[in-house]
Design a protein around this motif. Structure first.
Motif, short mmCIF file in Angstrom:
data_model
loop_
_atom_site.label_atom_id
_atom_site.label_comp_id
_atom_site.label_asym_id
_atom_site.label_seq_id
_atom_site.Cartn_x
_atom_site.Cartn_y
_atom_site.Cartn_z
N ARG A 199 12.65 -3.27 0.18
CA ARG A 199 12.10 -4.94 0.50
C ARG A 199 11.27 -4.96 1.60
O ARG A 199 10.39 -5.70 1.31
CB ARG A 199 13.32 -5.74 0.81
N ARG A 200 11.65 -4.20 2.67
CA ARG A 200 10.22 -4.48 3.53
C ARG A 200 8.87 -3.67 3.29
O ARG A 200 7.97 -4.15 3.34
CB ARG A 200 10.74 -3.58 4.80
N LEU A 201 8.94 -2.60 2.63
CA LEU A 201 7.88 -1.86 2.05
C LEU A 201 7.13 -2.97 1.03
O LEU A 201 5.84 -3.03 1.12
CB LEU A 201 8.27 -0.51 1.30
N ARG A 202 7.81 -3.41 -0.03
CA ARG A 202 7.26 -4.25 -0.98
C ARG A 202 6.66 -5.57 -0.27
O ARG A 202 5.47 -6.13 -0.44
CB ARG A 202 8.46 -4.70 -1.93
N ALA A 203 7.50 -6.26 0.73
CA ALA A 203 6.89 -7.40 1.36
C ALA A 203 5.66 -7.07 2.13
O ALA A 203 4.49 -7.75 1.97
CB ALA A 203 8.08 -7.74 2.37
N ASN A 204 5.60 -5.94 2.79
CA ASN A 204 4.26 -5.48 3.43
C ASN A 204 3.05 -5.23 2.61
O ASN A 204 2.13 -5.80 2.84
CB ASN A 204 4.50 -4.19 4.40
N ILE A 205 3.54 -4.70 1.61
CA ILE A 205 2.45 -4.29 0.58
C ILE A 205 1.97 -5.53 0.02
O ILE A 205 0.67 -6.02 -0.32
CB ILE A 205 2.75 -3.32 -0.69
N LEU A 237 -1.91 -7.11 -0.24
CA LEU A 237 -2.31 -7.69 -1.44
C LEU A 237 -2.87 -9.29 -1.32
O LEU A 237 -4.14 -9.85 -1.42
CB LEU A 237 -1.63 -7.53 -2.72
N LYS A 238 -2.00 -10.02 -0.65
CA LYS A 238 -2.32 -11.44 -0.62
C LYS A 238 -3.60 -11.81 0.26
O LYS A 238 -4.50 -12.67 0.10
CB LYS A 238 -1.15 -12.25 -0.14
N SER A 266 0.01 -10.55 -7.15
CA SER A 266 1.27 -9.60 -6.88
C SER A 266 1.22 -8.12 -7.32
O SER A 266 0.48 -8.00 -8.31
CB SER A 266 2.51 -10.37 -6.88
N LEU A 267 2.42 -7.55 -6.89
CA LEU A 267 2.42 -6.26 -7.53
C LEU A 267 2.70 -6.08 -8.89
O LEU A 267 2.76 -5.20 -9.80
CB LEU A 267 3.58 -5.44 -6.74
N ALA A 277 -3.71 2.19 0.04
CA ALA A 277 -4.02 2.19 1.59
C ALA A 277 -2.47 1.72 2.07
O ALA A 277 -2.08 2.31 3.17
CB ALA A 277 -4.92 1.45 1.95
N ALA A 278 -1.92 0.77 1.59
CA ALA A 278 -0.75 0.33 2.33
C ALA A 278 0.39 1.30 1.94
O ALA A 278 1.25 1.48 2.80
CB ALA A 278 -0.42 -1.20 1.61
N ILE A 279 0.33 1.81 0.79
CA ILE A 279 1.51 2.87 0.69
C ILE A 279 1.34 3.82 1.72
O ILE A 279 2.24 4.25 2.36
CB ILE A 279 1.40 3.46 -0.85
#
Length: 142
Positions: A20-26, A30-31, A37-38, A117-119
């Motif tokens: 959840r944290r990783l997805r929220a940060n990514i 993007l936003k 969104s992903l 880059a976020a990953i």
């Protein structure tokens, strides 16, 4: 009925929180870049990876583990933006295929610049290569 150990419960919680944290940060990156969104990225990449660039909605749903009702609305929005198009299914007028457009391919590439880059920043920079391989191996067992 066997109950999970405390360690297994702790692992479950950590996996969910990390995801959840990783997805929220990514998603936030993007936003910030003005990108969708992903979920949009996942559909575009899934279509791009097949040789013909088209799949049935059912194939997308199964490949990405999306719920049908969520996918249907997402595809409507993506079609409206010109990223995908619906085309008739050969030999069956009741079915259709979803095809990625050139605009969709371009968006997927732009999104990857931010996503990749976020990953690296949120995951790759926090683990060394040995840890990455070890975690990947462990997760593949699940």
């Amino acid at each position: 009925m066997q109950r999970p150990s405390e360690a297994v419960v702790d692992l479950w919680i950590r996996l969910n929180c990390a995801q959840r944290r990783l997805r929220a940060n990514i998603e936030a990156d993007l936003k910030k870049a003005g990108l969708p969104s992903l979920d949009w990225y996942s559909v575009l990449l899934h279509l791009k990876r097949v040789e013909c660039g088209r799949l049935s909605p059912r194939e997308i749903e199964e490949g990405l583990l999306f719920e049908q009702y969520n996918l249907s609305r997402l595809l409507d929005r993506m079609e409206k933006e010109g990223l995908v198009r619906r085309i008739p299914y050969p030999g069956d007028k009741r079915r259709q295929l979803i095809e990625i457009t050139d605009k969709g391919r371009g968006l997927q590439k732009r999104m990857w610049l931010i996503y990749g880059a976020a990953i690296d920043r949120f995951l790759g920079a926090r683990l060394d290569e040995g840890q990455v391989e070890q975690l990947s191996t462990l997760l593949s067992r699940l």
